[in-house]
Design an enzyme around this catalytic site. Structure first.
Site, PDB file in Angstrom:
ATOM      1  N   CYS A   1      -5.787 -14.851   1.330  1.00 42.70           N
ATOM      2  CA  CYS A   1      -7.088 -14.455   0.768  1.00 42.70           C
ATOM      3  C   CYS A   1      -7.375 -15.127  -0.563  1.00 42.70           C
ATOM      4  CB  CYS A   1      -7.164 -12.939   0.635  1.00 42.70           C
ATOM      5  SG  CYS A   1      -5.819 -12.220  -0.315  1.00 42.70           S
TER       6      CYS A   1
ATOM      7  N   LYS B   1       0.816  -1.210   0.000  1.00 40.79           N
ATOM      8  CA  LYS B   1       0.000   0.000   0.000  1.00 40.79           C
ATOM      9  C   LYS B   1       0.856   1.270   0.000  1.00 40.79           C
ATOM     10  CE  LYS B   1      -3.983  -2.192   2.220  1.00 40.79           C
ATOM     11  NZ  LYS B   1      -4.695  -2.374   0.949  1.00 40.79           N
TER      12      LYS B   1
ATOM     13  N   GLU C   1      -9.310  -4.691  -1.137  1.00 41.30           N
ATOM     14  CA  GLU C   1      -8.883  -6.070  -1.391  1.00 41.30           C
ATOM     15  C   GLU C   1      -9.565  -6.908  -0.322  1.00 41.30           C
ATOM     16  OE1 GLU C   1      -7.764  -9.451  -1.497  1.00 41.30           O
ATOM     17  OE2 GLU C   1      -6.000  -8.833  -0.378  1.00 41.30           O
TER      18      GLU C   1
ATOM     19  N   GLU D   1      -4.051  -3.733  -6.653  1.00 44.19           N
ATOM     20  CA  GLU D   1      -2.764  -3.458  -6.032  1.00 44.19           C
ATOM     21  C   GLU D   1      -1.684  -4.058  -6.919  1.00 44.19           C
ATOM     22  OE1 GLU D   1      -3.225  -2.717  -1.466  1.00 44.19           O
ATOM     23  OE2 GLU D   1      -3.551  -4.851  -1.843  1.00 44.19           O
TER      24      GLU D   1
END
Length: 490
Positions: free
Chosen positions: A286, A162, A252, A464
């Site tokens: 994830c 990030k 996300e 991202e």
């Protein structure tokens, strides 16, 4: 007594005391040890961080692109020099095996920072001719102050994913790590300062999402929120960011990703992929391929190969370099995963292995859950519908390609998907029909810096990594220049 000293906030290039006076504990999930008391940020601390970021961002944005690039490259070098130290701390805080944190977490975060450091001088606008006497040029300008809200599974990697594009584009960032795993993000703040990033450009506020996260999403001087976490929380963050000041967002979020193994697949390769896609990092990824679709004709052979590989998993102390499967990140999360496992049993999925907490010897002090495989699962089972975020594989049987793809897409999520096949035409045909933002053919899980990652449907908004992400940390200013006469109608 805690292993480490009390952890403060990081604002304006230094550690500062939280004004609230409140703290919370971060726990080693391998043994229940209290690692540190961590100070809890207040609304006043959020204001301090925002003002520091506003001031720091002006200094940072005024630097040349090459200056910013060199500073970020210096941070990359420091990260790599301190890889083992940071990996050891990440292992204590997350429970991940040391062999994993040394080779993945800091390494992949540093790679992303290096990628964006190289792109800083390439941020440029366009020149658009209109006619002989007039043209338009565009400028890509930083947004200003942005906020990142991280998840607990990849703390420092997420902070780098990030902050790297945000800082590369000339922004300042306020980052809130998860309460569960806050330690390495504070070290990242130190590294940015040591590398020469101006004070206030990267701040870390520790505390709860319900408080600190909410205050950040509401703040009128914050221009963008980048969030990683669950879908239900992401919806709240997005709603707050929009209603407060129409902030830009990157989300996300969750996933329940399908892995389709076609009848012609190399089953050894398919089993390797399925086990990695479910049990790497104890299943706390994830993008995990937790819905494994196998053709009916190959079910028995595939299950045998999966069980053979599960038996080779080395569950153990994360500090032991031979361990490749550690505890879950926290005791509350362990209870959540065990609840899903009991649901699978109750709904008559057939348990092939695992299905319980590991309590032998010293493991009884940790949040260990055995690698678990269910088969003969149906699409309506809770373990098939909901994101578990743990070491639980669900095997589903199908009869033809159309059925497999239809069932794979029958989910509110769309983060990742993959196929295993030796038929190149089938591979591309299937991938083009799968509703997911990240797809793999005959592999699983790699997310290099160059690759945009993000989801379809309720798995996220935006991306991202990759070139496209950098653009979303800037805004375009269009400027028309007229060299000729100006003709007024009045």
């Amino acid at each position: 007594m805690a292993r480490f000293e009390e952890q403060k906030l990081y604002i304006g290039g230094r550690y500062v005391e939280a004004s609230s006076g409140a703290t919370f504990e971060t726990i080693n999930p391998a043994n229940g040890e209290v690692l540190a008391k961590v100070q809890r940020a207040s609304r006043e601390d959020v204001e301090r961080a925002v003002q520091s970021a506003v001031e720091g961002q002006k200094v940072w944005a005024a630097m040349t692109a090459m200056q910013r690039s060199r500073i970020l490259r210096r941070a990359v070098d420091i990260l790599r020099e301190r890889n083992d130290e940071l990996a050891a701390l990440e292992t204590l805080d997350t429970g991940k095996p040391l062999a994993e944190t040394r080779s993945v977490d800091i390494v992949t975060g540093a790679d992303v920072l290096e990628y964006y450091a190289g792109l800083v001088p390439a941020i440029e606008g366009e020149q658009i001719p209109l006619r002989e006497t007039s043209f338009v040029y565009t400028r890509r300008e930083p947004l200003g102050v942005v906020a990142g809200i991280g998840a607990w599974n990849y703390p420092v990697q997420i902070a780098l994913w990030k902050s790297a594009p945000a800082l590369a584009a000339g922004n300042a960032m306020i980052f809130k790590p998860s309460e569960v795993t806050p330690l390495t993000t504070l070290k990242l703040a130190e590294i940015y300062t040591e590398a020469g990033v101006p004070d206030g450009v990267f701040n870390v506020l520790t505390g709860s999402g319900r408080e600190v996260g909410q205050w950040l999403t509401e703040h009128p001087l914050i221009e963008k929120i980048s969030f990683t976490g669950g879908t239900s929380t992401g919806k709240k963050v997005m709603a707050s960011a929009s209603s407060s000041s129409l902030k830009e967002v990157t989300m996300e979020l969750g996933g329940k990703s399908p892995l389709i193994i076609f009848p012609d697949a190399d089953l050894d390769r398919a089993a390797d992929i399925a086990v990695m896609a479910n049990f790497f990092s104890s299943g706390q990824v994830c993008t995990n391929g937790t819905r494994v679709f196998i053709h009916r004709s190959q079910q028995a052979r595939f299950e045998a190969k999966v069980l053979e590989r599960v038996q080779r998993i080395r569950l153990g102390d994360p500090q032991d370099e031979n361990t490749n499967f550690g505890p879950l990140v926290s005791f509350p999360h362990m209870e959540s995963v065990l609840g899903y496992i009991e649901s699978g049993k109750a709904q008559k999925a057939r348990l092939l292995c695992g299905g319980e907490r590991v309590t032998d010897g010293a493991f009884g002090n940790g949040a260990y859950v055995a690698p678990t495989v269910f088969t003969d699962c149906s699409d309506d089972m809770t373990i098939v519908r909901e994101e578990i975020f743990g070491p639980v594989m669900s095997i589903l049987v199908y009869d033809d390609e159309d059925e497999a793809i239809r069932r794979a897409n029958d989910t509110e999520y769309g983060l990742a998907a993959g196929v295993v096949t030796q038929d190149l035409a089938r591979a591309h045909r299937a991938i083009h029909r799968l509703e997911a933002g990240i797809c793999w053919i005959n592999t699983w899980g790699e997310s290099p810096a160059e690759m945009p990652v993000g989801g379809y449907k309720q798995s996220g908004v935006g991306r991202e990594n990759g070139l496209t992400t950098l653009a979303h940390y800037t805004r375009i200013k269009s400027v028309q220049v007229e060299l000729g006469d100006y003709a007024s109608v009045f």
